[in-house]
Motif scaffolding. Structure first.
Motif, PDB file in Angstrom:
ATOM      1  N   ASN A 171      17.425  53.623  11.329  1.00  0.00           N
ATOM      2  CA  ASN A 171      17.096  54.021   9.931  1.00  0.00           C
ATOM      3  C   ASN A 171      17.230  53.035   8.744  1.00  0.00           C
ATOM      4  OD1 ASN A 171      17.552  56.714  11.214  1.00  0.00           O
ATOM      5  ND2 ASN A 171      19.779  56.888  10.722  1.00  0.00           N
ATOM      6  N   LEU A 172      17.886  52.137   9.026  1.00  0.00           N
ATOM      7  CA  LEU A 172      17.802  50.937   7.775  1.00  0.00           C
ATOM      8  C   LEU A 172      16.431  50.238   7.847  1.00  0.00           C
ATOM      9  CD1 LEU A 172      19.092  49.165   5.750  1.00  0.00           C
ATOM     10  CD2 LEU A 172      19.966  47.664   7.638  1.00  0.00           C
ATOM     11  N   LYS A 173      15.875  50.001   8.863  1.00  0.00           N
ATOM     12  CA  LYS A 173      14.549  49.286   9.271  1.00  0.00           C
ATOM     13  C   LYS A 173      13.684  50.297   8.366  1.00  0.00           C
ATOM     14  CE  LYS A 173      15.320  46.841  13.250  1.00  0.00           C
ATOM     15  NZ  LYS A 173      14.903  46.668  14.758  1.00  0.00           N
ATOM     16  N   THR A 174      13.718  51.543   8.717  1.00  0.00           N
ATOM     17  CA  THR A 174      12.571  52.570   8.027  1.00  0.00           C
ATOM     18  C   THR A 174      12.803  52.486   6.602  1.00  0.00           C
ATOM     19  OG1 THR A 174      12.716  54.039  10.099  1.00  0.00           O
ATOM     20  CG2 THR A 174      12.079  54.912   8.040  1.00  0.00           C
ATOM     21  N   GLU A 175      14.028  52.397   6.087  1.00  0.00           N
ATOM     22  CA  GLU A 175      14.210  52.470   4.536  1.00  0.00           C
ATOM     23  C   GLU A 175      13.808  51.187   4.064  1.00  0.00           C
ATOM     24  OE1 GLU A 175      15.198  54.720   2.691  1.00  0.00           O
ATOM     25  OE2 GLU A 175      15.580  56.338   3.964  1.00  0.00           O
ATOM     26  N   VAL A 176      13.922  50.105   4.611  1.00  0.00           N
ATOM     27  CA  VAL A 176      13.469  48.741   4.279  1.00  0.00           C
ATOM     28  C   VAL A 176      11.966  48.537   4.161  1.00  0.00           C
ATOM     29  CG1 VAL A 176      13.259  46.163   4.701  1.00  0.00           C
ATOM     30  CG2 VAL A 176      15.526  47.476   4.894  1.00  0.00           C
ATOM     31  N   LYS A 229       9.848  51.324   3.649  1.00  0.00           N
ATOM     32  CA  LYS A 229       9.273  51.974   2.763  1.00  0.00           C
ATOM     33  C   LYS A 229       9.276  51.286   1.513  1.00  0.00           C
ATOM     34  CE  LYS A 229      10.312  56.345   4.872  1.00  0.00           C
ATOM     35  NZ  LYS A 229      11.360  57.676   4.736  1.00  0.00           N
ATOM     36  N   LEU A 230      10.570  50.752   1.042  1.00  0.00           N
ATOM     37  CA  LEU A 230      10.647  49.798  -0.005  1.00  0.00           C
ATOM     38  C   LEU A 230       9.656  48.721  -0.202  1.00  0.00           C
ATOM     39  CD1 LEU A 230      14.680  49.803  -0.426  1.00  0.00           C
ATOM     40  CD2 LEU A 230      13.092  51.011  -1.770  1.00  0.00           C
ATOM     41  N   GLN A 231       9.300  47.999   0.906  1.00  0.00           N
ATOM     42  CA  GLN A 231       8.648  47.008   0.969  1.00  0.00           C
ATOM     43  C   GLN A 231       7.146  47.462   0.332  1.00  0.00           C
ATOM     44  OE1 GLN A 231       9.289  45.152   4.876  1.00  0.00           O
ATOM     45  NE2 GLN A 231      10.626  43.786   4.228  1.00  0.00           N
ATOM     46  N   ALA A 232       6.713  48.539   1.175  1.00  0.00           N
ATOM     47  CA  ALA A 232       5.439  49.082   0.765  1.00  0.00           C
ATOM     48  C   ALA A 232       5.317  49.586  -0.534  1.00  0.00           C
ATOM     49  CB  ALA A 232       5.198  50.468   1.665  1.00  0.00           C
ATOM     50  N   ARG A 233       6.584  50.099  -1.192  1.00  0.00           N
ATOM     51  CA  ARG A 233       6.447  50.364  -2.597  1.00  0.00           C
ATOM     52  C   ARG A 233       6.407  48.996  -3.444  1.00  0.00           C
ATOM     53  NH1 ARG A 233      11.272  54.400  -3.936  1.00  0.00           N
ATOM     54  NH2 ARG A 233      10.430  54.203  -6.174  1.00  0.00           N
ATOM     55  N   ILE A 234       6.919  48.068  -3.124  1.00  0.00           N
ATOM     56  CA  ILE A 234       6.971  46.894  -3.777  1.00  0.00           C
ATOM     57  C   ILE A 234       5.647  46.243  -3.643  1.00  0.00           C
ATOM     58  CG2 ILE A 234       7.708  44.417  -3.893  1.00  0.00           C
ATOM     59  CD1 ILE A 234      10.477  45.629  -2.868  1.00  0.00           C
ATOM     60  N   PHE A 245      16.025  48.316  -3.222  1.00  0.00           N
ATOM     61  CA  PHE A 245      15.882  47.755  -2.213  1.00  0.00           C
ATOM     62  C   PHE A 245      17.411  47.112  -1.638  1.00  0.00           C
ATOM     63  CE2 PHE A 245      15.037  43.764  -0.032  1.00  0.00           C
ATOM     64  CZ  PHE A 245      14.277  43.996   1.121  1.00  0.00           C
ATOM     65  N   LEU A 246      17.754  46.367  -2.780  1.00  0.00           N
ATOM     66  CA  LEU A 246      19.059  45.459  -2.509  1.00  0.00           C
ATOM     67  C   LEU A 246      20.194  46.611  -2.456  1.00  0.00           C
ATOM     68  CD1 LEU A 246      18.591  42.974  -5.278  1.00  0.00           C
ATOM     69  CD2 LEU A 246      18.368  42.576  -2.969  1.00  0.00           C
ATOM     70  N   ASN A 247      20.461  47.625  -2.845  1.00  0.00           N
ATOM     71  CA  ASN A 247      21.418  48.474  -2.755  1.00  0.00           C
ATOM     72  C   ASN A 247      21.505  48.872  -1.410  1.00  0.00           C
ATOM     73  OD1 ASN A 247      22.374  48.223  -5.285  1.00  0.00           O
ATOM     74  ND2 ASN A 247      21.296  49.890  -5.991  1.00  0.00           N
ATOM     75  N   VAL A 248      20.163  49.296  -0.657  1.00  0.00           N
ATOM     76  CA  VAL A 248      20.232  49.675   0.578  1.00  0.00           C
ATOM     77  C   VAL A 248      20.487  48.702   1.563  1.00  0.00           C
ATOM     78  CG1 VAL A 248      18.383  50.214   2.484  1.00  0.00           C
ATOM     79  CG2 VAL A 248      18.137  51.291   0.128  1.00  0.00           C
TER      80      VAL A 248
END
Length: 337
Positions: free
Chosen positions: A92-97, A99-104, A147-150
């Motif tokens: 789950n954490l990898k998925t969130e990271v 997504k955030l990297q794609a947005r960045i 991203f950092l909060n995740v």
């Protein structure tokens, strides 16, 4: 009067049995013989009693062992459940990271486009797009904070021995000012953690190479993390991660074909081929990407044929790099920008 024992109760019956046996055999049984028989029966009775005690002790011991095995199995099942939950949290954490990297990345592209527009407008004397760009920069900062909060919220689930995951050693919040708060980041992955090497063969000719013999690239031009061992020509991974390897082998100009292979722990990843001719050489090259665990080994060896040779002069090379280290360094530069 002494207490009555089990043997006392049996005594009349035993005497009558012995008398009957004596009458049937027409022999006279003396009192001494009767007493001897009784003593023998008492001895057998004691032996049976002792045997029953040992048998009961064995049964009890087996029962205790079975209970201990049941407890061990239950403990193992609990540990398996805990590990499965941690694996789910990691996914789950990898998925969130991701997504955030794609947005960045998407936001970086937008900022670059708007910066180009701003430069063109300023060059043409048009109205500046500074307010719009300021809004984009603010949005970019918000995504970084998210991203950092995740990362912080899931820090306990991050594997501690996997450098390919995001590694931020410490995130400290600075006292917020009037409109926004600033994050001060110290990256745990320093330059010392970069893993990369580049080695070549400086010798003009390397001869008499045997089948499956390691090809040693004796001149080391780069060896971050000291993971390439020039004595045997072997790269040993210091950490888990995704690695890229490339090798080029120049065939000697003797008319023979040289076949080499890039191997991981003895398993072939890819092969090269080159055939030189009189007055000319031929070069075979290959590049692979593979996942390594710490202590995995990668090297180049001769595939065929026996007593072969190759040409050096830096035309034969061996290179490798940990891709995850590059990604982490790039991400760190972006977050600090």
């Amino acid at each position: 009067m002494p207490p009555t024992t089990k043997m006392d109760l049996k005594l009349p019956f035993l005497i009558s049995v012995l008398v009957i046996e004596g009458n049937q055999s027409m022999d006279i049984i003396t009192p001494e013989q009767i007493l001897a028989r009784i003593a023998a029966l008492e001895k057998k009775d004691l032996e049976l009693t002792e045997f029953n005690k040992r048998l009961l002790a064995m049964v009890e011991n087996q029962r205790e062992q079975m209970e201990q095995k049941d407890m061990t199995i239950n403990q193992l099942l609990k540990q398996v459940n805990v590990l499965e939950q941690k694996e789910t949290d990691n996914q789950n954490l990898k998925t969130e990271v991701s997504k955030l990297q794609a947005r960045i990345i998407a936001l970086e592209s937008k900022v670059k486009q708007q910066t180009d527009i701003k430069e063109n407008q300023e060059g043409n004397g048009q109205k500046s797009a500074v307010p719009f760009l300021h809004g984009l920069e603010t949005h970019k900062g918000n995504i970084k904070s998210e991203f950092l909060n995740v990362i912080l919220a899931n820090k306990k689930h991050l594997p501690q021995t996997r450098p390919e995951d995001v590694h931020l050693a410490e995130v400290k919040r600075i006292k917020p000012d009037k409109e926004k708060e600033t994050l001060k980041i110290r990256q745990a992955s320093s330059a010392a953690e970069l893993v990369a090497f580049h080695a070549v063969i400086d010798l003009g000719h390397v001869s008499h190479i045997g089948i499956h013999q390691n090809i040693v690239f004796e001149s080391v031009l780069l060896n971050l993390a000291s993971s390439y061992h020039v004595q045997h020509g072997i790269f040993i991974a210091p950490t888990n991660g995704l690695y890229l390897f490339s090798t080029s082998i120049m065939a000697d100009n003797n008319g023979k074909i040289i076949y080499t292979e890039l191997v991981k722990n003895g398993a072939v990843l890819a092969r090269t081929q080159g055939q030189g001719h009189s007055g000319s050489h031929d070069q075979g090259s290959v590049t692979v990407v593979t996942q390594l665990n710490a202590s995995d080994e990668v090297w180049v060896r001769l595939h065929c044929c026996a007593d072969d040779s190759l040409y050096g002069e830096r035309y034969s090379t061996f290179t490798g790099v940990n891709v995850n280290c590059i990604v982490r360094q790039s991400l760190s530069v972006f977050i600090k920008s």
